[in-house]
Structure formats: structure tokens, C-alpha cells
Scaffold this active site. Structure first.
Site, short mmCIF file in Angstrom:
data_model
loop_
_atom_site.label_atom_id
_atom_site.label_comp_id
_atom_site.label_asym_id
_atom_site.label_seq_id
_atom_site.Cartn_x
_atom_site.Cartn_y
_atom_site.Cartn_z
N GLU A 173 0.82 -1.22 0.00
CA GLU A 173 0.00 0.00 0.00
C GLU A 173 0.85 1.27 0.00
O GLU A 173 0.37 2.37 0.27
CB GLU A 173 -0.94 -0.02 1.21
N HIS A 247 -4.80 1.84 7.12
CA HIS A 247 -3.39 2.10 6.85
C HIS A 247 -2.76 2.61 8.15
O HIS A 247 -3.44 3.29 8.95
CB HIS A 247 -3.21 3.20 5.78
N CYS A 368 -2.87 11.40 3.63
CA CYS A 368 -3.20 10.47 2.53
C CYS A 368 -2.98 11.13 1.18
O CYS A 368 -2.68 10.48 0.19
CB CYS A 368 -4.66 10.04 2.59
O1 SUG Z 1 -7.87 3.17 0.00
N1 SUG Z 1 -10.60 5.38 0.00
C1 SUG Z 1 -9.18 5.16 0.11
C2 SUG Z 1 -8.59 6.09 1.15
C3 SUG Z 1 -7.09 6.05 1.15
C4 SUG Z 1 -6.48 6.81 2.28
N2 SUG Z 1 -5.07 6.74 2.22
C5 SUG Z 1 -4.23 6.66 3.26
N3 SUG Z 1 -4.63 6.35 4.46
N4 SUG Z 1 -2.98 6.81 3.03
C6 SUG Z 1 -8.89 3.71 0.47
O2 SUG Z 1 -9.64 3.11 1.24
C7 SUG Z 1 -12.78 5.10 -1.06
C8 SUG Z 1 -13.36 5.12 -2.44
C9 SUG Z 1 -14.85 4.98 -2.46
O3 SUG Z 1 -15.41 4.32 -1.58
O4 SUG Z 1 -15.47 5.53 -3.39
C10 SUG Z 1 -11.28 4.87 -1.06
O5 SUG Z 1 -10.75 4.27 -1.95
#
Ligand code: SUG
Length: 444
Positions: A173, A247, A368
Site C-alpha cells: 500500500e 493504513h 493520505c
Molecule cells: O484506499 N478510499 C481510500 C482512502 C485512502 C487513504 N489513504 C491513506 N490512508 N494513506 C482507500 O480506502 C474510497 C473510495 C470509495 O469508496 O469511493 C477509497 O478508496
């Protein structure tokens, strides 16, 4: 002199609430809500402007092509691009939602980056994340590889690796599970890899997916030429994952010698602190542990406020500042911890709260939205200049957003061939603004 450059993900025109990420409580809660792609992109640009104002160097990573028609062709759809989209949407709106997520905006998941001070050949190494845990995110890896190769194309200074093999043994990730501790930006330090799962052993007690594997973290460290003395692999706690920390960067952030984190972030905090202290002794840094305890700050408040998904930055004068989501200011326990840190004996001197609600509603806070790249002057000169931000370029991007983005998007819009065309016109204009040539499949 070495600097940290934050490469923020520019929010794409398909930003929507698909509810696609199990274990990400915000994504789940907001499934089906109308989104505001224009507002989301402007909020992100405002954050970039803020960091430039604080004296930092700011870069940008462009959004990916969505809806992703090559992904639909790969599973048997044929015809013109518009026909493919409309037929797939008739068959399965959920499939089209997966092909339409603007999730590449969370560039902390774009890649893992090791500074030249850490790697065996002195180059900056980048490994794009394969993101295999979530289908809508796994789509990103190939384009991320292409984009990073275009931006960091000077092979004298950069080594952009291929993503790890796309299977569950190597679930990767990116930087969201990777921290660095050192005496300063240019100094040699410790790379702290945080994994949720050892894929070669069974694991119980997890209610949500543990996305990062130990095997992926070890592979990235090998590819980057990191030595054993400068790496540490620690496990995320099941408690944090089960509470919604999909994460590690939802419960922890580092900058220089500071580790800012929650008591429940790691499986064994006492061991982690002991190991970091010992490594710091040999690597020449004295860690500062800023830890919030469960009693004062319940995990639930950590997840809803995203306190630890802040950016901890070093200003040109050496002070550290926090860039936090506004939800932290609105959560009494989280705000109290920030205030306590500001009053305490540590390098953090100010907190800046930012409205990133559009991204936050999908589980993406300030940290993020950015990929950190440390680079010295000659490495910086090797970065594609088109993606380096200035206030004037941010003005131009804001105008571009106002011209091309909708201020309301719902699931039903995603299956519309006219919308596909609209997104392509936007991205075509963007590649010209950023001087990126033909970056996307639809341009080739
Ligand atoms: O991978 N949300 C992302 C958020 C990522 C956050 N990144 C870090 N913590 N570094 C995920 O879960 C949601 C998309 C949706 O539901 O439409 C999404 O992909």
C-alpha cells in the site's frame, strides 16, 4: 541541501462516494452520497497553496483516467468507448463504480519512496504500490508506474521500480505504511516499515482486511538497497485495524526525529520504542515519542478526527508544524492532544487546520493526499518541472477545475458516455498544463 517535497494527488473529475473500501469506515458510511468533485479538487489545491506559503516545495501527481475503459475491455466489453461504458453500467453499476474511483488522489498510496541517503546507490528509489487489497485501487498501479516514470525520468537520480507482483503475498500500500526517522531531512536514518499481516502465517482476530504484508515491505526494502541496520519491520495492531485504521498513517506519522502516534497503533509499542532508541543511537538521532493514550484519546476519536493523518512538516527555520483536518479541531479529545503537544517540550510550534471534507468523507486526510520525496538539489533538478507547483500554477489549475469539473456527482452519472467525454477533455487539457505529453491510454 536536501528537502522534502510533497507530491499531492490532484483530485480527479470522477471523485464520488462508491463505498468501495471495506474497513475504511468513512467510505462505508458515505456510500451513495452526492459528491462535489469541484469542491474536492479546490480543497486539495488550497492545501498545496498553504504549504507553499509555509515555505515548502510542493509537487503534484495528476489524476488517473477514469472511468477506466481499458479495464472494461479487459473483461470482455466491446464497441466504442461510450458503448462499453453504457453497456457495463446496465449490467453492473458496481463494476463501473470500481472503474470510476478517483482514489489515485491519495498519493500516500502511490508508492514507497526511499531517500538517496538510505539507498545503496545513492539514488532516490520509488516502488509503485500494487494496492491488491481493493479492486478499484489495484487498477492504479500500472498508470502510477507510468506517471512516476515520466516525472522521475532522470535515471542518474531516480530508480522507479515496477510494482511488486500483484498477489496477496505481496499486498503493498506504499508510503502509507512507511515512515522515516532521522536527525534531519538529508541525514541517514531509519526506515520504519509497518505491516498488517504476515502472509506466510495465519492470522486471527482481524475483522477488516490487513492490507500491507510483511513480505511486501521486505521486498521493497530489498529493491531499494536498504541495509538491515537502517530498517525496522513492525506490526500494526489488530485493535487499530479493527477500529478502522486500514493504513498505519491513520494512527501514526513521523518527521525527522519525531514519532507522533497513538498508543494502539502498533502491536508492541514498548518493543518498538526500545528498537527505535537503539537504532537511533547507532544512526545518530534521538527519537521524540509523542504518544496519545487510549484514556485521553479513544481510538474512535482518532479514526473520526484523523488526528494522526496530519502532515508533520519541517519549516525552513527548523520548526515543525502540523497540517490537520478540520475534523481534529472539532473533536475535543483530539484538539486537546494537539494543544498539549504545542505547549510541550518538542519541536512542534503550530497547528494548521484545513477543510478537506470531500476527501475525508472517503477516508483520506492531509497525509493520505501526499507522497513525500526527499531530494537534494541535483535530484530536484532532475524532476519534471511541469508538476512543480507555484502560486501562479495553482491559480491556473483552479481555473481549469472550475472550467471542467461538476459540483455534484452521483452514482447514476458514472454510466453516462457524455460524462466520459467530459472527463477526457479535462485530462487532455491537464496534460498540456503540466507538460506531460500523452500520459493516458485514451491519448495513445
Ligand atoms: O484506499 N478510499 C481510500 C482512502 C485512502 C487513504 N489513504 C491513506 N490512508 N494513506 C482507500 O480506502 C474510497 C473510495 C470509495 O469508496 O469511493 C477509497 O478508496
Amino acid at each position: 541541501m536536501s528537502q522534502e517535497i510533497n507530491f499531492d494527488g490532484l483530485v480527479g473529475p470522477t471523485h464520488n462516494y462508491g463505498g468501495l473500501s471495506r474497513g475504511n469506515l468513512a467510505s462505508d458510511k458515505n456510500r451513495g452520497r452526492a459528491s462535489n468533485p469541484r469542491g474536492a479538487a479546490l480543497q486539495g489545491l488550497e492545501k498545496m497553496r498553504k504549504l507553499i506559503g509555509l515555505g515548502l516545495t510542493q509537487g503534484l501527481l495528476p489524476p488517473q483516467e477514469r472511468p477506466f475503459i481499458p479495464g472494461l475491455r479487459a473483461v470482455g466489453y466491446t464497441g466504442t468507448d461510450g458503448q462499453i461504458l453504457e453497456k457495463a453500467f446496465q449490467d453492473s453499476p458496481a463494476l463501473v463504480a470500481n472503474m470510476s474511483a478517483a482514489s489515485s488522489m491519495w498519493t500516500a498510496n502511490a508508492a514507497t519512496v526511499s531517500a538517496g541517503s538510505q539507498t545503496s546507490d545513492g539514488r532516490v528509489h520509488l516502488t509503485p504500490a500494487n494496492l491488491v487489497a481493493m479492486p478499484h485501487r489495484a487498477l492504479e498501479a500500472e498508470q502510477t508506474h507510468r506517471t512516476l516514470s515520466a516525472i522521475f525520468k532522470d535515471t542518474n537520480h531516480f530508480n522507479v521500480h515496477a510494482p511488486l507482483p500483484a498477489n496477496s503475498l505481496f499486498g503493498d500500500e506504499g508510503a502509507a505504511n512507511h515512515n522515516r526517522l532521522a536527525s534531519g531531512h538529508g541525514a541517514k536514518g531509519l526506515e520504519l516499515f509497518v505491516y498488517g499481516r504476515d502472509a506466510l502465517r495465519g492470522q486471527s482476530g482481524l475483522k477488516f482486511p490487513a492490507r500491507q504484508t510483511l513480505q511486501a515491505s521486505e521486498a521493497v526494502a530489498r529493491l531499494h538497497g536498504l541495509s538491515d541496520g537502517e530498517t525496522l519491520f513492525v506490526r500494526q495492531s489488530a485493535e487499530a485495524i479493527n477500529a478502522g485504521a486500514f493504513h498505519n498513517d491513520v494512527v501514526c506519522v513521523t518527521n525527522d526525529n519525531v514519532l507522533f502516534f497513538h498508543e494502539a497503533a502498533f502491536e508492541d509499542t514498548a518493543l518498538l520504542e526500545k528498537q527505535v532508541l537503539a537504532k537511533g543511537n547507532t544512526l545518530g538521532f534521538k527519537p521524540v515519542f509523542l504518544m496519545a493514550k487510549r484514556d485521553a484519546l479513544p481510538l474512535q476519536d482518532v479514526i473520526s478526527s484523523y488526528l494522526f493523518n496530519s502532515q508533520l512538516i519541517t519549516l525552513p527555520n527548523g520548526d515543525m508544524n502540523l497540517i490537520l483536518p478540520i475534523e481534529t479541531e472539532e473533536t475535543a479529545s483530539a484538539k486537546a492532544f494537539v494543544d498539549e503537544c504545542l505547549a510541550g517540550d518538542n519541536p512542534i510550534t503550530a497547528a494548521h487546520y484545513m477543510d478537506l471534507r470531500q476527501s475525508m468523507s472517503n477516508g483520506g486526510g492531509p497525509a493520505c493526499l501526499r507522497l513525500r520525496v526527499q531530494a537534494n538539489a541535483s535530484q530536484q533538478a532532475g524532476i519534471h518541472g511541469g508538476v512543480m507547483m507555484t502560486p501562479a500554477k495553482i491559480d491556473a489549475l483552479e481555473n481549469w477545475v472550475r472550467q471542467h469539473y461538476r459540483d455534484r456527482l452521483i452514482a447514476d452519472d458514472l454510466g453516462d458516455a457524455a460524462f466520459l467525454q467530459e472527463t477526457r477533455e479535462a485530462l487532455d487539457a491537464l496534460t498540456q498544463l503540466l507538460d506531460l505529453g500523452s500520459l493516458y491510454d485514451f491519448q495513445r
